[in-house]
Motif scaffolding. Structure first.
Motif, PDB file in Angstrom:
ATOM      1  N   VAL A   4       0.803  -1.067   0.187  1.00 49.19           N
ATOM      2  CA  VAL A   4      -0.128   0.174  -0.057  1.00 49.19           C
ATOM      3  C   VAL A   4       0.964   1.135   0.085  1.00 49.19           C
ATOM      4  N   TYR A  25      -3.152   0.916  -3.851  1.00 45.26           N
ATOM      5  CA  TYR A  25      -2.895  -0.309  -3.171  1.00 45.26           C
ATOM      6  C   TYR A  25      -2.803  -1.381  -4.249  1.00 45.26           C
ATOM      7  N   SER A  30      -9.016  -6.419  -1.545  1.00 43.69           N
ATOM      8  CA  SER A  30      -9.058  -5.541  -0.367  1.00 43.69           C
ATOM      9  C   SER A  30     -10.678  -5.120  -0.402  1.00 43.69           C
ATOM     10  N   PHE A  33     -11.223   0.227   3.303  1.00 44.81           N
ATOM     11  CA  PHE A  33     -10.127   0.974   3.445  1.00 44.81           C
ATOM     12  C   PHE A  33     -10.355   2.134   4.783  1.00 44.81           C
ATOM     13  N   ASP A  49     -13.630   6.007   6.670  1.00 47.07           N
ATOM     14  CA  ASP A  49     -13.300   4.646   5.873  1.00 47.07           C
ATOM     15  C   ASP A  49     -14.248   4.725   4.782  1.00 47.07           C
ATOM     16  N   SER A  52     -15.436  -1.264  -0.340  1.00 43.70           N
ATOM     17  CA  SER A  52     -15.219  -1.462  -1.724  1.00 43.70           C
ATOM     18  C   SER A  52     -16.340  -1.383  -2.499  1.00 43.70           C
ATOM     19  N   LEU A  66     -12.742   6.391  -4.157  1.00 45.23           N
ATOM     20  CA  LEU A  66     -12.123   4.947  -4.238  1.00 45.23           C
ATOM     21  C   LEU A  66     -12.187   4.499  -5.769  1.00 45.23           C
ATOM     22  N   LEU A  73      -6.919   5.318  -3.895  1.00 50.75           N
ATOM     23  CA  LEU A  73      -7.479   5.713  -3.055  1.00 50.75           C
ATOM     24  C   LEU A  73      -7.207   7.032  -2.806  1.00 50.75           C
ATOM     25  N   CYS A  90      -3.192   5.714   4.828  1.00 46.84           N
ATOM     26  CA  CYS A  90      -4.119   4.649   4.096  1.00 46.84           C
ATOM     27  C   CYS A  90      -3.795   3.471   4.627  1.00 46.84           C
ATOM     28  N   GLU A  92      -5.294  -0.630   4.056  1.00 48.53           N
ATOM     29  CA  GLU A  92      -6.692  -1.526   3.394  1.00 48.53           C
ATOM     30  C   GLU A  92      -6.645  -2.707   4.211  1.00 48.53           C
TER      31      GLU A  92
END
Lengths: 111, 118
Positions: A4, A25, A30, A33, A49, A52, A66, A73, A90, A92
């Motif tokens: 990451v 990332y 993942s 995040f 946060d 996905s 994202l 990200l 960040c 993941e």
């Protein structure tokens, strides 16, 4: 381990401007995040946060974007203030695994 | 809220001694806590996952006999650095998951413990 990474290790912005901190990332699996803020000598503080299945999430003065296509990200801070000066990480989460943290970006706000 | 505390915040010890660091979740129960280590200007490195009532899971390269972890209750995990040496000097940070808040996987961090071994 997983990778990451952050594009910019340091970032300086004028007070009142918007800040954008980026993160790449590597694991397409993942699913979660987090952005953390860490001030000198303190533990990381949760900022915002995103899952996905989302591509944008907004908080107070912060927005996380994202892009799963390019595994990217970003954290946007609106009207950056001197108190925003810190290192931003960040992280993941891979299902069934631990969090992996990026190397961090140091944000400096110039009054 | 999701408050995590650590004690002590600062510790200086002589080489060869053992140091215990406590991590507490103050307003929630944490079945899982994590211990990280952070060197200056570097990211957090996960050392181990602490599970209440069972043995900790250590990351590769972390000596379990040197870094003893005990998760005695749903609100307390301890990390003991045994026979500390100067190279163990670092910033140790714990975190805990609060399943009842947010997405559940979110980790909330303690303020960290700075260890200096002379």
């Amino acid at each position: 381990g997983e990778s990451v990474g952050l594009h910019l290790p340091t970032l300086s912005v004028q007070e009142g401007d918007n800040s954008i901190i980026n993160c790449a990332y590597s694991n397409s699996a993942s699913d979660y995040f987090i952005w953390y803020k860490q001030e000198s000598g303190k533990g990381p503080q949760f900022i915002i946060d995103i899952r996905s299945n989302m591509d944008k999430r907004q908080g107070q003065r912060v927005t996380v974007l994202l892009n799963k296509t390019v595994k990217h990200l970003s954290l946007q801070i609106a009207a950056t203030q001197p108190g925003d000066s810190a290192v931003y990480f960040c992280a993941e989460n891979i299902p069934g695994n631990q969090f992996y943290f990026g190397t961090g970006t140091s944000l400096t706000v110039i009054p | 809220g999701a408050v995590v505390s650590q004690h002590p915040s600062w510790v200086i010890c002589k080489s060869g001694t053992s140091v215990k660091i406590e991590c507490r979740s103050l307003d929630f129960q944490a079945t899982t806590m994590f211990w990280y280590r952070q060197f200056p200007k570097q990211s957090l490195m996960l050392m181990a996952t602490s599970n209440e009532g069972s043995k900790a899971t250590y990351e590769q390269g972390v000596e379990k006999d040197k870094f003893l972890i005990n998760h005695a209750s749903l609100t307390l995990s301890t990390l003991t650095v045994t026979s500390a040496h100067p190279e163990d000097s670092s910033f140790y940070i714990c975190s805990a998951r609060n399943p009842g808040q947010g997405f559940g996987e979110t980790q909330y961090f303690g303020p960290g413990t700075r260890l200096l071994v002379l």
